[in-house]
Design a protein around this motif. Structure first.
Motif, mmCIF file in Angstrom:
data_model
loop_
_atom_site.group_PDB
_atom_site.id
_atom_site.type_symbol
_atom_site.label_atom_id
_atom_site.label_comp_id
_atom_site.label_asym_id
_atom_site.label_seq_id
_atom_site.Cartn_x
_atom_site.Cartn_y
_atom_site.Cartn_z
ATOM 1 N N THR A 65 0.836 -1.201 0.000
ATOM 2 C CA THR A 65 0.000 0.000 0.000
ATOM 3 C C THR A 65 0.868 1.248 0.000
ATOM 4 O O THR A 65 0.536 2.256 -0.614
ATOM 5 C CB THR A 65 -0.924 0.001 1.235
ATOM 6 N N PHE A 66 1.976 1.187 0.737
ATOM 7 C CA PHE A 66 2.946 2.278 0.805
ATOM 8 C C PHE A 66 2.303 3.593 1.231
ATOM 9 O O PHE A 66 2.601 4.656 0.685
ATOM 10 C CB PHE A 66 3.705 2.428 -0.522
ATOM 11 N N ASP A 67 1.415 3.497 2.217
ATOM 12 C CA ASP A 67 0.794 4.694 2.778
ATOM 13 C C ASP A 67 1.732 5.282 3.819
ATOM 14 O O ASP A 67 2.246 4.582 4.688
ATOM 15 C CB ASP A 67 -0.550 4.326 3.428
ATOM 16 N N ARG A 68 1.985 6.580 3.722
ATOM 17 C CA ARG A 68 2.886 7.256 4.661
ATOM 18 C C ARG A 68 4.194 6.481 4.795
ATOM 19 O O ARG A 68 4.487 5.907 5.825
ATOM 20 C CB ARG A 68 2.201 7.454 6.015
ATOM 21 N N LEU A 69 4.917 6.474 3.709
ATOM 22 C CA LEU A 69 6.125 5.665 3.562
ATOM 23 C C LEU A 69 6.944 5.654 4.853
ATOM 24 O O LEU A 69 7.405 6.689 5.325
ATOM 25 C CB LEU A 69 6.957 6.221 2.417
#
Length: 572
Positions: free
Chosen positions: A209-213
């Protein structure tokens, strides 16, 4: 270039920095945590890390960058670096991989003379220690020349030797509570030594998803970048794959996630060709691309990687080499959060915090700060309102305003009767809200007739209630309204607070509370603005998904933060 001397305890003064690590890898691992702590006292935004074991800055010739063979030991150091970085959450650490070379039949790509970075370093730091333990200017000058020969740096580059200024002699070995050297595991269990080379591949894939890396993402991506020699396909979850996520309303947009991901990847290994694509099903390109050779997965997604290989075999494609990466443990997770470093926990920590600047409302009473509280049906909005009341807020219940407006003699009574006829009345003259509701439900034209009458009247009554709040000496007023945004009432509040809940949970609550069928509960939700659209216009988001004490903690946190940003005249 002007060398700088930074003394112990100096606060962060640089937005970006480059940390050049010169110690042999076995000696470096136990020193990483204190080195990162020292660097974090000097750099407050982006810290690049360059690995160059056994580099000497005291020899007369100008030191030159050299290739670092990619071994399992190097990958374990990467993991330790990012695990240590997680203790400094405001610091964006990026380990540069341009000079890290996996074992490959092909010769390494020619190195770019000077690599551009998204945030040119303003200071270069190192663990290299002078013989007498001092800030020796010739060594610092060598360090600056080395840094600028490798990377684009700020014009006025400063330099700091971390060891003499940030701990005399040997840096203390500060333990890291992370898994020991087993960062990466190939699909087939093999005995391997720290010095064993890591195989390189032409093309591979990684997904998420790579949300808020965050730092766990960075480990996954960095290992994939070390393995890939030509192309890395990066699948970014979107649409249906996001529905099961915790607090999906707070997910960054696909475009934002791709932007941050792309900047990170190009920074750490610009020689790779990155193909960043939306991931719309569990297999993605890994299930169908015949050119791919490997897939990097986490402990959590390893079974998914196995499923991808079964899918490939069923469709006549070769299996991918699977590389499984250990999860990073979150040493500071709370009771209701995951024990791993995760985007879900980061989103949970956003609850109760201010997401965007408050509105200026000079037309409202100067001695009153107004919040608009909203949420879908079943979200638990009313329970949040009660908690805010117990903390001292004056609560305006929009349902009660509606009752007052509908009552005989009320400001909306006659216009509603004229618009919908006397057959909506009980014998005693009261408006039968069920009958009226059946007239407008599913009929947009009739619903608009009703809301054009009711919403302005209810807004007027809300303003009258604000005057009551002022008379009672209240400083904070809450308008509790499910239709706050549809009615345009956000224009009369300083902040919009939205309560979110998964739709499946909202349906369950509505069925239990109102005795409706599942179809009827779903129909009610579909007629309302979605939680996602509400959040897009909100200043603060809360959720009642967890236990009541967790909700209470959220509300108290939101209230405490609110007190700190209230205008000076309203603070106690």
């Amino acid at each position: 270039m002007s060398p700088a001397v930074c003394r112990p305890g100096t606060m962060a003064a640089f937005r970006s920095g480059l940390l050049v690590l010169t110690a042999p890898l076995p000696a470096l691992a136990p020193r990483l945590a204190p080195l990162l702590s020292s660097a974090a006292r000097l750099v407050n935004r982006t810290l690049y890390v360059h690995l160059q074991p056994d580099l000497s800055l005291e020899s007369p010739p100008q030191p030159q960058p050299g290739q670092v063979p990619a071994t399992f030991e190097v990958l374990d150091v990467l993991s330790l670096l990012y695990a240590g970085a997680d203790r400094h959450r405001g610091l964006d650490v990026r380990v540069l991989l341009t000079n890290v070379q996996a074992k490959s039949a092909r010769p390494p790509a020619p190195a770019v003379s000077v690599q551009n970075l998204a945030h040119p370093p303003e200071v270069v730091l190192t663990d290299f220690q002078t013989r007498d333990g001092s800030q020796y200017n010739p060594v610092k000058q060598q360090l600056e020349r080395y840094a600028t020969s490798c990377y684009s740096c700020a014009p006025q580059l400063s330099s700091v030797l971390l060891c003499p200024d940030h701990g005399t002699g040997e840096l203390p070995a500060e333990p890291l509570d992370v898994p020991s050297p087993s960062t990466i595991r190939p699909a087939s269990p093999v005995t391997r030594s720290p010095k064993q080379p890591v195989r390189g591949y032409q093309r591979g894939a990684v997904g998420g998803t790579f949300d808020r890396l965050h730092n766990a993402h960075k480990v996954l991506l960095s290992v994939a970048c070390v393995l890939a020699q030509e192309q890395l396909v990066v699948g970014v979850a979107d649409k249906d794959l996001l529905k099961s996520k915790v607090l999906p309303e707070l997910l960054q947009t696909y475009a934002d996630r791709v932007e941050h991901l792309s900047e990170f990847l190009v920074d750490i290994k610009p020689s790779l060709n990155f193909d960043i694509i939306p991931l719309l099903d569990p297999y993605g390109p890994a299930g169908s691309d015949p050119l791919l050779q490997f897939l990097v997965v986490s402990e959590e997604t390893y079974r998914g990687g196995m499923a991808v290989n079964r899918f490939r075999l069923e469709h006549g494609l070769e299996e991918l080499a699977l590389y499984q990466i250990q999860l990073l443990k979150d040493q500071n997770h709370k009771e209701n959060e995951e024990d791993k470093v995760s985007s879900s926990s980061l989103r949970q920590r956003m609850l109760g915090t201010l997401l965007r600047p408050p509105n200026k409302r000079p037309e409202l009473p100067a001695c009153l700060y107004v919040l608009g509280l909203t949420g879908i049906s079943g979200s638990g909005k009313s329970s949040i309102a009660q908690r805010l009341r117990s903390l001292g807020a004056y609560v305006i219940d929009s349902d009660q305003l509606g009752h007052r407006a509908y009552a005989p003699g009320g400001p909306a009574y006659q216009p509603v009767v004229e618009a919908f006829g006397t057959d909506i009345l009980y014998k005693d003259g009261l408006i039968n809200r069920k009958v009226l509701g059946s007239r407008v439900f599913g009929n947009k034209k009739q619903l608009k007739v009703l809301t054009d009458i009711m919403w302005p009247v209810m807004a007027m009554l809300a303003r009258e209630e604000m005057d009551v709040a002022v008379a009672q000496g209240k400083r904070v007023c809450v308008i509790d309204a499910a239709v706050l945004l549809e009615a345009g009432w956000q224009d009369m509040v300083h902040e919009v607070w939205t309560v979110v809940i998964p739709e499946t949970e909202a349906v369950r609550r509505i069925m239990e509370r109102d005795g409706l069928s599942e179809a009827a509960a779903n129909s009610r939700l579909q007629s309302q603005m979605s939680g996602q659209r509400m959040v897009e216009q909100s200043h603060v988001v809360l959720s009642t998904l967890w236990e009541p004490q967790v909700t209470q903690q959220q509300v108290e946190r939101a209230w405490d933060l609110l007190q700190k940003r209230l205008p000076e005249t309203l603070r106690t």
